[in-house]
Design an enzyme around this catalytic site. Structure first.
Site, short mmCIF file in Angstrom:
data_model
loop_
_atom_site.label_atom_id
_atom_site.label_comp_id
_atom_site.label_asym_id
_atom_site.label_seq_id
_atom_site.Cartn_x
_atom_site.Cartn_y
_atom_site.Cartn_z
N GLY A 222 0.77 -1.24 0.00
CA GLY A 222 0.00 0.00 0.00
C GLY A 222 0.80 1.29 0.00
O GLY A 222 0.23 2.35 0.19
N GLU A 263 4.57 -6.33 1.56
CA GLU A 263 4.11 -6.92 0.29
C GLU A 263 3.58 -5.84 -0.64
O GLU A 263 2.38 -5.80 -0.92
CB GLU A 263 3.06 -8.00 0.57
CG GLU A 263 2.16 -7.60 1.69
CD GLU A 263 1.23 -8.65 2.21
OE1 GLU A 263 1.73 -9.66 2.71
OE2 GLU A 263 0.02 -8.43 2.13
N TYR A 306 -11.95 3.55 -10.35
CA TYR A 306 -11.54 4.21 -9.10
C TYR A 306 -11.45 5.73 -9.25
O TYR A 306 -10.87 6.39 -8.39
CB TYR A 306 -10.14 3.74 -8.67
CG TYR A 306 -9.94 2.25 -8.59
CD1 TYR A 306 -10.52 1.51 -7.56
CD2 TYR A 306 -9.15 1.58 -9.51
CE1 TYR A 306 -10.32 0.15 -7.46
CE2 TYR A 306 -8.94 0.22 -9.42
CZ TYR A 306 -9.53 -0.49 -8.40
OH TYR A 306 -9.32 -1.84 -8.31
N CYS A 332 -18.58 0.41 -25.84
CA CYS A 332 -19.92 0.93 -26.08
C CYS A 332 -20.66 1.24 -24.79
O CYS A 332 -21.73 0.68 -24.51
CB CYS A 332 -20.71 -0.03 -26.96
SG CYS A 332 -20.34 0.34 -28.67
N GLU A 333 -20.10 2.05 -23.98
CA GLU A 333 -20.76 2.73 -22.86
C GLU A 333 -19.80 3.82 -22.44
O GLU A 333 -18.69 3.91 -22.97
CB GLU A 333 -21.10 1.78 -21.71
CG GLU A 333 -19.93 1.06 -21.09
CD GLU A 333 -20.37 0.13 -19.96
OE1 GLU A 333 -20.62 0.66 -18.87
OE2 GLU A 333 -20.45 -1.09 -20.18
N1 LLP Z 1 -1.20 -7.04 0.24
C1 LLP Z 1 -2.51 -7.27 0.21
C2 LLP Z 1 -3.09 -8.21 1.17
C3 LLP Z 1 -3.32 -6.62 -0.74
O1 LLP Z 1 -4.62 -6.84 -0.75
C4 LLP Z 1 -2.73 -5.73 -1.66
C5 LLP Z 1 -3.53 -5.03 -2.66
C6 LLP Z 1 -1.34 -5.52 -1.60
C7 LLP Z 1 -0.61 -6.19 -0.64
C8 LLP Z 1 -0.64 -4.58 -2.56
O2 LLP Z 1 -1.09 -3.29 -2.46
P1 LLP Z 1 -0.33 -2.12 -3.27
O3 LLP Z 1 1.06 -2.02 -2.71
O4 LLP Z 1 -0.31 -2.52 -4.69
O5 LLP Z 1 -1.14 -0.88 -3.02
N2 LLP Z 1 -6.63 -2.37 -8.10
C9 LLP Z 1 -6.46 -1.25 -7.20
C10 LLP Z 1 -5.58 -1.59 -6.02
C11 LLP Z 1 -6.15 -2.73 -5.22
C12 LLP Z 1 -5.16 -3.30 -4.26
C13 LLP Z 1 -5.63 -4.61 -3.74
N3 LLP Z 1 -4.78 -5.18 -2.77
C14 LLP Z 1 -5.90 -0.06 -7.99
O6 LLP Z 1 -5.67 -0.19 -9.18
O7 LLP Z 1 -5.73 1.02 -7.43
#
Ligand code: LLP
Length: 402
Positions: A222, A263, A306, A332-333
């Site tokens: 995150g 992670e 988002y 097509c939307e």
């Molecule tokens: N660990 C867990 C348990 C997670 O659920 C996630 C992301 C990560 C690590 C990695 O998070 P990151 O470092 O990539 O922020 N599709 C969305 C983001 C959804 C993230 C889901 N989980 C977007 O494009 O903004």
């Protein structure tokens, strides 16, 4: 200076492999990983790349070569990591809402297992007792992250076992003998505040007193990276420093030793990725000028899903006079990549480049409107390599019973 790909090489890639096209910069992935390793060097930190962001096996091999682990949410992601040559001991399986069968398969592969609900924890303890130590995901009741759709640690989130239910985790442990080697939390994506991670750390350190065999504290992913032109990402150096201070002090006064796991997904690959599209049409309506490109939210869903902002540039006419456009796709939307965006004047045939497309770009793409998914290319040491060919009509038909 963070490495970036030049417009020349991106135009060359578009010419050679056509559009729409995802292009990744291997050097930038190395740079981002090195930044993390550097920031956390004083503590015992391991990085597991969250491969849901971008799971092409060629990308996973880069992380294997760097010595990183891989965080997987599905058994198929686990298979990808194995195929990339990652050792099971360096894979974490962090699913949610999956059946017990998935956990037994994960045990047979020998990966680290993260359990995020009491029912499975009870079953797991009953079957495996103390023979297979696990990590348990705590829901810390912390609201953080870029927006509610990507916030996962708040009280109403489906993820993790509520911090208020730790007593029940301890009961299961006592009753089944289950060994808990790690506690985990992940509060959301795009977290800028260092304190959110430190609060998470403090919370798990406090809990550690009730888990005497605990050796791992997993603080999730995150880390925020900048998407808008003058945005700032999380101050990773400051986080590394503060994490060390707090951990060191706790470890000394409690005579404990913890490994910290992170992670991240976006931090490692988002800025390494570029999405290239071609302007098919320019439409000048009474109220708006539209650029219609040869792609849509089927290929990059983040703006529509988002309200995400991606920098867009017209790399075919980078110094042209600025004009204001809505950049739209061919689905097509309603399918808008950007509203009222100033871009160097665009003509049909120009290549538009989207930045920050490495994470959750190709990975969240679909075949909606029966369009094929883009090709993927990686640039390493100035060389372009195709790592996924463009799909064809045959790919769309494959699997249908005709
Ligand atoms: N660990 C867990 C348990 C997670 O659920 C996630 C992301 C990560 C690590 C990695 O998070 P990151 O470092 O990539 O922020 N599709 C969305 C983001 C959804 C993230 C889901 N989980 C977007 O494009 O903004």
């Amino acid at each position: 200076m963070a490495p970036t790909l030049s417009n020349e090489i991106l135009l060359k890639a578009a010419k050679e492999f056509s559009t729409p096209l995802y292009v990744y910069d291997e050097e930038r992935i190395h740079f981002q990983y090195a930044k993390l390793i550097q920031a956390f060097q004083k503590s015992d930190v391991s990085i597991f790349y969250a491969c849901k962001a971008l799971s092409n096996i060629n990308v996973l091999r880069i992380f294997r070569d760097l010595g990183a682990g891989i965080d997987c949410v599905s058994l198929n992601e686990v298979q990808f990591a194995l195929k990339a040559g990652v050792d099971p001991s360096k894979i974490i399986f962090t699913p949610n809402s999956v059946s017990f069968d998935d956990y037994t398969e994960a045990v047979s592969i020998g990966v680290n297992i993260n359990i995020d609900n009491l029912e499975i924890l009870q079953q797991f303890g009953t079957v495996y007792g103390n023979t297979y130590p696990v990590v348990v995901r705590i829901n810390p009741h912390i609201l953080a992250g870029g927006n509610i759709k990507i916030s996962t640690g708040h009280i109403d989130s489906k993820f993790g076992i509520s911090i208020d239910q730790v007593g029940q985790i301890l009961d299961i442990k006592k009753q089944t003998g289950l060994a808990i080697k790690g506690l985990h939390l992940h509060t959301g994506s795009e977290i800028k505040e260092v304190d959110v991670f430190l609060n998470g750390l403090n919370l798990l350190l406090e809990l550690s007193n009730q888990f005497e065999e605990l050796t791992v504290i997993d603080l999730g992913g995150g880390f925020k990276i900048p998407y808008k032109p003058d945005e700032k990402g999380v101050d990773i150096e400051q986080l590394g420093e503060k994490l060390f201070e707090r951990l060191d002090q706790f470890q000394h006064s409690n005579n404990r030793k913890f490994q910290i796991w992170f992670e991240p997904g976006k931090f490692l690959v988002s800025e390494a990725g570029y999405f290239l599209t071609k302007a098919n049409i320019i439409k000048e309506n009474p109220t708006r000028h539209f650029i219609g490109v040869d792609s849509g939210f089927n290929h990059l869903i983040r703006p529509m899903f988002y309200d995400a902002y991606h920098i867009i540039d017209n790399i075919s006419n980078a110094r042209g006079p600025l004009k204001t456009y809505n950049v739209v796709g061919n689905i097509c939307e309603t399918d808008t990549f950007a509203w009222d965006r100033e871009l160097p004047e665009v003509h049909a045939g120009d290549i538009l480049m989207f930045k920050n497309a490495g994470a959750y770009g190709f990975e969240m793409s679909s075949r909606f409107n029966s369009r094929t998914r883009p090709a993927e290319v990686i640039v390493a040491k100035g060389e372009m390599k195709l790592i996924r060919r463009r799909e064809t009509l045959d790919d769309l038909l494959q699997g249908q019973i005709l």
